[in-house]
Write an enzyme that holds these catalytic residues in place. Sequence first.
Site, mmCIF file in Angstrom:
data_model
loop_
_atom_site.group_PDB
_atom_site.id
_atom_site.type_symbol
_atom_site.label_atom_id
_atom_site.label_comp_id
_atom_site.label_asym_id
_atom_site.label_seq_id
_atom_site.Cartn_x
_atom_site.Cartn_y
_atom_site.Cartn_z
ATOM 1 N N LEU A 101 0.484 6.482 -0.169
ATOM 2 C CA LEU A 101 0.922 7.371 0.707
ATOM 3 C C LEU A 101 2.238 7.852 0.903
ATOM 4 C CD1 LEU A 101 1.044 4.997 4.566
ATOM 5 C CD2 LEU A 101 -0.773 6.554 3.301
ATOM 6 N N LEU A 150 5.153 6.976 -0.824
ATOM 7 C CA LEU A 150 5.872 6.476 -0.330
ATOM 8 C C LEU A 150 6.094 5.091 -1.444
ATOM 9 C CD1 LEU A 150 5.150 5.739 3.640
ATOM 10 C CD2 LEU A 150 6.673 7.448 2.494
ATOM 11 N N SER A 198 0.937 -1.134 0.106
ATOM 12 C CA SER A 198 0.187 0.048 0.002
ATOM 13 C C SER A 198 0.890 1.543 0.188
ATOM 14 C CB SER A 198 -1.016 0.202 1.343
ATOM 15 O OG SER A 198 0.217 -0.198 2.133
ATOM 16 N N GLU A 199 2.353 1.128 0.139
ATOM 17 C CA GLU A 199 3.135 2.435 0.323
ATOM 18 C C GLU A 199 2.844 3.634 -1.021
ATOM 19 O OE1 GLU A 199 5.548 -0.817 2.137
ATOM 20 O OE2 GLU A 199 4.037 -0.553 -0.085
ATOM 21 N N VAL A 200 2.724 3.114 -2.202
ATOM 22 C CA VAL A 200 2.063 4.526 -2.914
ATOM 23 C C VAL A 200 1.400 5.047 -2.764
ATOM 24 C CG1 VAL A 200 3.565 3.230 -4.880
ATOM 25 C CG2 VAL A 200 1.002 2.917 -4.898
#
Length: 264
Positions: free
Chosen positions: A139, A141, A135-137
Amino acid sequence: MSAAPIHLSRNGAVATVTLARPEVRNAFDAATIAALHAAFIELGAAPQVRVVVLAADGPAFSAGADLNWMREMAGYSDAENRDDGLKLARMLRAIADCPKPVIARVQGDAFAGGVGLVAACDLAVALQSARFCLSEVKLGLIPATIAPHVLRAMGPRAAQRYSLTAEVFDAATARQTGLIHEVATDAAALDAQVQQWCAALLAASPQALAAAKRLLADVAHRPLNEALLADTAVRIAEARSSAEGREGIAAFLAKRKPSWAQPS
């Protein structure tokens, strides 16, 4: 005083490392990262331990980074952020490079860095209801420190899709991509699979298991050239002449169990 972020237990030659922050879905912070790193270094060197299980308390396996910790990191300098990222990367390497086989017992959701924890383990089984997400992108990230492990587990095409889309995927899809190896219908089946793998690993030579882990990590993606052939020839020669190699062959020829085999 805050509670310990992980719990350690041992049943015979099997050690269990349990993420113990269910109130934050086992999200990790600096203390959790440090505790996990120390635990896997310690267990890797412990002669009485032959298999390590990575488990978690509560409904989630790990939600990745703790939000409060991330909020704190927003004020870090560039150098502090690099140092922090390196600590996380070294913790994941301690799991991946542990000379003992590591089994992920995934009883719930694994998001972001939680996927990295699963990917760093050698074997993984998850409940049918578990969900996964890089899920980083979402946020702003990127899955930087977990990328080497995710790529190794899922392969580049699947990792590319799920890293870019941040789609949530189920346990069946995680199995199809290679992130996990088995899907369990309930907790009893989850534990049964872990026990089955432990029995198989305890029947194998500890020295050979450690050497096999190093072999697979070292030869992955290397060109099939004379240097690689020579490397693998050296490794099998060393295994054959080792004490456990000689014992394994002698036991096979004598139709008996080798000295390291644990009772089933």
